[in-house]
Design a protein around this motif. Structure first.
Motif, PDB file in Angstrom:
ATOM      1  N   TYR A  31      42.077  38.351  33.183  1.00  0.00           N
ATOM      2  CA  TYR A  31      43.149  37.516  33.727  1.00  0.00           C
ATOM      3  C   TYR A  31      44.022  38.326  34.672  1.00  0.00           C
ATOM      4  O   TYR A  31      44.156  39.532  34.529  1.00  0.00           O
ATOM      5  N   ARG A  32      44.630  37.637  35.614  1.00  0.00           N
ATOM      6  CA  ARG A  32      45.472  38.294  36.619  1.00  0.00           C
ATOM      7  C   ARG A  32      46.886  38.573  36.123  1.00  0.00           C
ATOM      8  O   ARG A  32      47.547  39.475  36.632  1.00  0.00           O
ATOM      9  N   GLU A  36      48.928  33.965  32.387  1.00  0.00           N
ATOM     10  CA  GLU A  36      47.603  33.336  32.416  1.00  0.00           C
ATOM     11  C   GLU A  36      46.796  33.707  31.168  1.00  0.00           C
ATOM     12  O   GLU A  36      46.163  32.858  30.546  1.00  0.00           O
ATOM     13  N   TYR A  37      46.843  34.980  30.795  1.00  0.00           N
ATOM     14  CA  TYR A  37      46.103  35.459  29.623  1.00  0.00           C
ATOM     15  C   TYR A  37      46.613  34.807  28.344  1.00  0.00           C
ATOM     16  O   TYR A  37      45.839  34.307  27.536  1.00  0.00           O
ATOM     17  N   TYR A  69      37.558  37.360  37.203  1.00  0.00           N
ATOM     18  CA  TYR A  69      38.849  36.771  36.870  1.00  0.00           C
ATOM     19  C   TYR A  69      38.614  35.318  36.471  1.00  0.00           C
ATOM     20  O   TYR A  69      37.685  34.657  36.955  1.00  0.00           O
ATOM     21  N   ALA A  70      39.469  34.797  35.612  1.00  0.00           N
ATOM     22  CA  ALA A  70      39.319  33.438  35.088  1.00  0.00           C
ATOM     23  C   ALA A  70      39.226  32.405  36.206  1.00  0.00           C
ATOM     24  O   ALA A  70      38.444  31.454  36.110  1.00  0.00           O
ATOM     25  N   ASP A  71      39.987  32.588  37.278  1.00  0.00           N
ATOM     26  CA  ASP A  71      39.965  31.591  38.353  1.00  0.00           C
ATOM     27  C   ASP A  71      38.715  31.682  39.226  1.00  0.00           C
ATOM     28  O   ASP A  71      38.499  30.860  40.099  1.00  0.00           O
ATOM     29  N   GLN A  72      37.858  32.665  38.981  1.00  0.00           N
ATOM     30  CA  GLN A  72      36.604  32.806  39.720  1.00  0.00           C
ATOM     31  C   GLN A  72      35.416  32.222  38.958  1.00  0.00           C
ATOM     32  O   GLN A  72      34.311  32.194  39.472  1.00  0.00           O
ATOM     33  N   ARG A  75      33.377  26.625  35.330  1.00  0.00           N
ATOM     34  CA  ARG A  75      33.102  26.185  33.962  1.00  0.00           C
ATOM     35  C   ARG A  75      32.260  24.913  33.996  1.00  0.00           C
ATOM     36  O   ARG A  75      32.531  24.010  34.767  1.00  0.00           O
TER      37      ARG A  75
END
Length: 79
Positions: A31-32, A36-37, A69-72, A75
């Motif tokens: 996470y950034r 967010e984490y 990173y989660a936004d990459q 899902r």
């Protein structure tokens, strides 16, 4: 004698690495930001920086590990 945080980090690394060793395309999400984490993992006790540091240690044990990173991450829902 190791610090308690180091013992926990070692256990985390060993647990995650052990689970990923049998996965064909091992991958982890980082996470950034702390916000967010902690939104994704409300029970997380440590900051994002800690997670990224232990993921680096996991990568040393799981050579084919992908880190994103989660936004990459795209899902998809299982059928």
């Amino acid at each position: 004698m190791p610090e308690p945080g180091e013992v926990r980090a070692g256990a985390f690394v060993g647990g995650i690495a052990g689970k990923l060793m049998d996965v064909p395309d091992p991958a982890v999400v980082v996470y950034r930001s702390d916000a967010e984490y902690h939104a994704a993992n409300p029970a997380a006790e440590f900051p994002t920086r800690w997670l990224r540091m232990v993921v680096i240690r996991v990568a040393l044990e799981v050579p084919a590990l992908s880190i994103a990173y989660a936004d990459q991450v795209v899902r998809t829902e299982a059928p």
